[in-house]
Design a protein around this motif. Structure first.
Motif, mmCIF file in Angstrom:
data_model
loop_
_atom_site.group_PDB
_atom_site.id
_atom_site.type_symbol
_atom_site.label_atom_id
_atom_site.label_comp_id
_atom_site.label_asym_id
_atom_site.label_seq_id
_atom_site.Cartn_x
_atom_site.Cartn_y
_atom_site.Cartn_z
ATOM 1 N N MET A 167 0.817 -1.205 0.000
ATOM 2 C CA MET A 167 0.000 0.000 0.000
ATOM 3 C C MET A 167 0.857 1.263 0.000
ATOM 4 S SD MET A 167 -3.166 -1.017 2.550
ATOM 5 C CE MET A 167 -4.008 0.526 2.203
ATOM 6 N N ILE A 168 1.988 1.226 0.695
ATOM 7 C CA ILE A 168 2.890 2.384 0.698
ATOM 8 C C ILE A 168 3.423 2.643 -0.701
ATOM 9 C CG2 ILE A 168 5.140 3.212 1.489
ATOM 10 C CD1 ILE A 168 4.577 1.680 4.132
ATOM 11 N N GLN A 169 3.875 1.589 -1.382
ATOM 12 C CA GLN A 169 4.456 1.740 -2.714
ATOM 13 C C GLN A 169 3.414 2.092 -3.768
ATOM 14 O OE1 GLN A 169 7.347 2.330 -2.020
ATOM 15 N NE2 GLN A 169 8.670 0.730 -2.895
ATOM 16 N N ALA A 170 2.143 1.844 -3.482
ATOM 17 C CA ALA A 170 1.080 2.235 -4.422
ATOM 18 C C ALA A 170 0.894 3.750 -4.454
ATOM 19 C CB ALA A 170 -0.228 1.553 -4.039
ATOM 20 N N HIS A 171 1.198 4.436 -3.363
ATOM 21 C CA HIS A 171 1.056 5.896 -3.266
ATOM 22 C C HIS A 171 -0.362 6.353 -3.595
ATOM 23 C CE1 HIS A 171 5.345 6.593 -2.648
ATOM 24 N NE2 HIS A 171 5.594 5.756 -3.644
ATOM 25 N N LEU A 172 -1.328 5.579 -3.098
ATOM 26 C CA LEU A 172 -2.738 5.934 -3.348
ATOM 27 C C LEU A 172 -3.526 6.086 -2.046
ATOM 28 C CD1 LEU A 172 -3.491 3.591 -6.400
ATOM 29 C CD2 LEU A 172 -3.309 6.085 -6.429
ATOM 30 N N GLY A 173 -2.836 6.137 -0.920
ATOM 31 C CA GLY A 173 -3.523 6.288 0.365
ATOM 32 C C GLY A 173 -3.322 5.071 1.247
ATOM 33 N N LEU A 174 -3.254 5.313 2.555
ATOM 34 C CA LEU A 174 -2.989 4.258 3.524
ATOM 35 C C LEU A 174 -4.118 4.166 4.535
ATOM 36 C CD1 LEU A 174 0.732 5.231 4.218
ATOM 37 C CD2 LEU A 174 -0.082 3.426 2.685
ATOM 38 N N ASN A 175 -4.113 3.086 5.336
ATOM 39 C CA ASN A 175 -5.096 2.990 6.403
ATOM 40 C C ASN A 175 -4.749 4.015 7.488
ATOM 41 O OD1 ASN A 175 -3.648 1.743 8.812
ATOM 42 N ND2 ASN A 175 -3.202 0.186 7.263
ATOM 43 N N PRO A 176 -5.693 4.369 8.370
ATOM 44 C CA PRO A 176 -5.471 5.468 9.316
ATOM 45 C C PRO A 176 -4.183 5.365 10.131
ATOM 46 C CG PRO A 176 -7.775 4.886 9.311
ATOM 47 C CD PRO A 176 -7.084 3.871 8.445
ATOM 48 N N TRP A 177 -3.902 4.196 10.706
ATOM 49 C CA TRP A 177 -2.693 4.083 11.514
ATOM 50 C C TRP A 177 -1.439 4.249 10.678
ATOM 51 C CZ3 TRP A 177 -1.705 4.513 16.476
ATOM 52 C CH2 TRP A 177 -2.739 4.297 17.399
ATOM 53 N N ASP A 178 -1.455 3.776 9.431
ATOM 54 C CA ASP A 178 -0.265 3.912 8.602
ATOM 55 C C ASP A 178 -0.108 5.331 8.057
ATOM 56 O OD1 ASP A 178 0.591 1.372 9.078
ATOM 57 O OD2 ASP A 178 -0.311 0.503 7.290
ATOM 58 N N VAL A 179 -1.218 6.056 7.908
ATOM 59 C CA VAL A 179 -1.114 7.488 7.614
ATOM 60 C C VAL A 179 -0.368 8.174 8.761
ATOM 61 C CG1 VAL A 179 -2.410 9.648 7.339
ATOM 62 C CG2 VAL A 179 -3.195 7.576 6.183
ATOM 63 N N PHE A 180 -0.724 7.784 9.992
ATOM 64 C CA PHE A 180 -0.050 8.324 11.178
ATOM 65 C C PHE A 180 1.428 7.950 11.195
ATOM 66 C CE2 PHE A 180 1.051 7.644 15.748
ATOM 67 C CZ PHE A 180 1.001 8.965 16.159
ATOM 68 N N HIS A 181 1.726 6.674 10.921
ATOM 69 C CA HIS A 181 3.129 6.224 10.898
ATOM 70 C C HIS A 181 3.919 6.954 9.818
ATOM 71 C CE1 HIS A 181 1.412 2.209 12.560
ATOM 72 N NE2 HIS A 181 1.780 2.999 13.553
ATOM 73 N N GLN A 182 3.319 7.079 8.643
ATOM 74 C CA GLN A 182 4.018 7.752 7.542
ATOM 75 C C GLN A 182 4.243 9.224 7.867
ATOM 76 O OE1 GLN A 182 2.022 8.460 3.689
ATOM 77 N NE2 GLN A 182 3.711 7.330 2.751
ATOM 78 N N GLY A 183 3.221 9.860 8.474
ATOM 79 C CA GLY A 183 3.377 11.255 8.856
ATOM 80 C C GLY A 183 4.508 11.452 9.847
ATOM 81 N N LEU A 184 4.607 10.557 10.832
ATOM 82 C CA LEU A 184 5.703 10.626 11.800
ATOM 83 C C LEU A 184 7.055 10.401 11.117
ATOM 84 C CD1 LEU A 184 4.389 8.717 14.963
ATOM 85 C CD2 LEU A 184 4.834 11.165 14.726
ATOM 86 N N ALA A 185 7.089 9.444 10.190
ATOM 87 C CA ALA A 185 8.333 9.174 9.470
ATOM 88 C C ALA A 185 8.763 10.390 8.651
ATOM 89 C CB ALA A 185 8.160 7.956 8.566
ATOM 90 N N GLU A 186 7.788 11.036 8.010
ATOM 91 C CA GLU A 186 8.094 12.218 7.197
ATOM 92 C C GLU A 186 8.602 13.369 8.067
ATOM 93 O OE1 GLU A 186 8.007 12.781 3.941
ATOM 94 O OE2 GLU A 186 7.368 10.765 3.390
ATOM 95 N N SER A 187 7.996 13.535 9.227
ATOM 96 C CA SER A 187 8.343 14.688 10.069
ATOM 97 C C SER A 187 9.609 14.461 10.894
ATOM 98 C CB SER A 187 7.175 15.020 11.006
ATOM 99 O OG SER A 187 6.890 13.947 11.878
ATOM 100 N N THR A 188 9.969 13.199 11.139
ATOM 101 C CA THR A 188 11.152 12.910 11.964
ATOM 102 C C THR A 188 12.352 12.448 11.154
ATOM 103 O OG1 THR A 188 10.472 10.601 12.323
ATOM 104 C CG2 THR A 188 9.688 12.257 13.922
ATOM 105 N N GLY A 189 12.109 11.995 9.929
ATOM 106 C CA GLY A 189 13.198 11.468 9.117
ATOM 107 C C GLY A 189 13.568 10.029 9.445
ATOM 108 N N LEU A 190 12.795 9.378 10.319
ATOM 109 C CA LEU A 190 13.067 7.991 10.688
ATOM 110 C C LEU A 190 12.505 7.036 9.641
ATOM 111 C CD1 LEU A 190 12.183 8.162 14.494
ATOM 112 C CD2 LEU A 190 14.469 8.125 13.465
ATOM 113 N N ARG A 191 13.040 5.816 9.600
ATOM 114 C CA ARG A 191 12.517 4.791 8.706
ATOM 115 C C ARG A 191 11.104 4.409 9.116
ATOM 116 N NH1 ARG A 191 15.343 3.861 4.173
ATOM 117 N NH2 ARG A 191 14.566 1.708 4.164
ATOM 118 N N PHE A 192 10.273 4.077 8.131
ATOM 119 C CA PHE A 192 8.872 3.759 8.404
ATOM 120 C C PHE A 192 8.752 2.598 9.393
ATOM 121 C CE2 PHE A 192 4.815 1.702 7.642
ATOM 122 C CZ PHE A 192 3.941 2.764 7.481
ATOM 123 N N GLY A 193 9.530 1.536 9.164
ATOM 124 C CA GLY A 193 9.446 0.372 10.047
ATOM 125 C C GLY A 193 9.817 0.699 11.480
#
Length: 217
Positions: free
Chosen positions: A29-55
């Motif tokens: 779903m991440i590689q599709a770049h078409l939207g994620l489930n709510p918790w993964d939107v949160f995880h991705q947002g944190l990754a984007e804002s902190t620079g940490l790896r998604f996992g």
């Protein structure tokens, strides 16, 4: 090997397989770049804002949510701890080898495949009956402490909150978010009975309701 030992072995194997596949479904779903489930939107947002790896963000968020169990007097199971450790590693490993498609039809295929795989993985790890994921336990713990609240209301409130925060932090909200919200409940309802392991744990308590457990993790 006794019947009990065989059942326990199956439960552990199914739990680990389900968690690995859950991480792989997140990567699709991440590689599709078409939207994620709510918790993964949160995880991705944190990754984007902190620079940490998604996992790594997935693991850190799981640990943080697990700490919220303490005032709720929730007790983690083996499946809970495995959930914290395995999914983040699995999604990171899959992202390392899974190329991002360019064509829209390929991205749509990744999205649909990710949602379907997520439904299978949800049925597998919940059906192993070795403990809820940190996020599911948070939801059920709040309901246990506040009996007047419904599981559906608490789950919806939590997911709306994490979706809003994740979106504000730069997480991807789109068609995939809507598709996941619509499809994951019915998918879990199909796959959970198929993967629920019979045995003493199944006889002591009824199977969890798919609509209340399908958020995953």
């Amino acid at each position: 090997m006794s019947v009990v030992s065989k059942t326990n072995s199956r439960r552990f194997a199914q739990l680990l397989a389900g968690l690995v596949l859950y991480g792989a479904s997140m990567a699709l779903m991440i590689q599709a770049h078409l939207g994620l489930n709510p918790w993964d939107v949160f995880h991705q947002g944190l990754a984007e804002s902190t620079g940490l790896r998604f996992g790594l963000v997935v693991i850190a968020a799981s640990v943080a949510v697990l700490l919220l169990w303490i005032p709720l007097r929730q007790r983690p199971g083996v499946g809970t701890i495995a959930n914290v450790l395995v999914i983040g590693v699995a999604v990171e490993a899959t992202l390392a080898v899974l190329p991002a498609p360019g064509a829209l039809w390929a991205r749509a295929g990744f999205l649909v495949g990710g949602v379907l795989l997520n439904g299978v993985a949800t049925g597998m790890y919940i059906g192993a009956r070795l403990g809820p994921g940190p996020r599911d336990g948070l939801m059920t713990g709040i309901v246990a402490r506040r009996p007047g609240l419904s599981v559906r209301l608490v789950r919806t409130a939590i997911e709306v909150l994490v979706l809003a925060v994740g979106w504000l932090l730069g997480g991807t909200v789109g068609l995939g978010t809507v598709l996941y919200a619509v499809a994951i409940g019915p998918l879990a309802q199909v796959f959970l009975p198929l993967f629920t392991v019979p045995g003493p744990a199944a006889r002591r308590r009824p199977a969890p309701e798919p609509e209340d457990q399908s958020s995953g993790r």
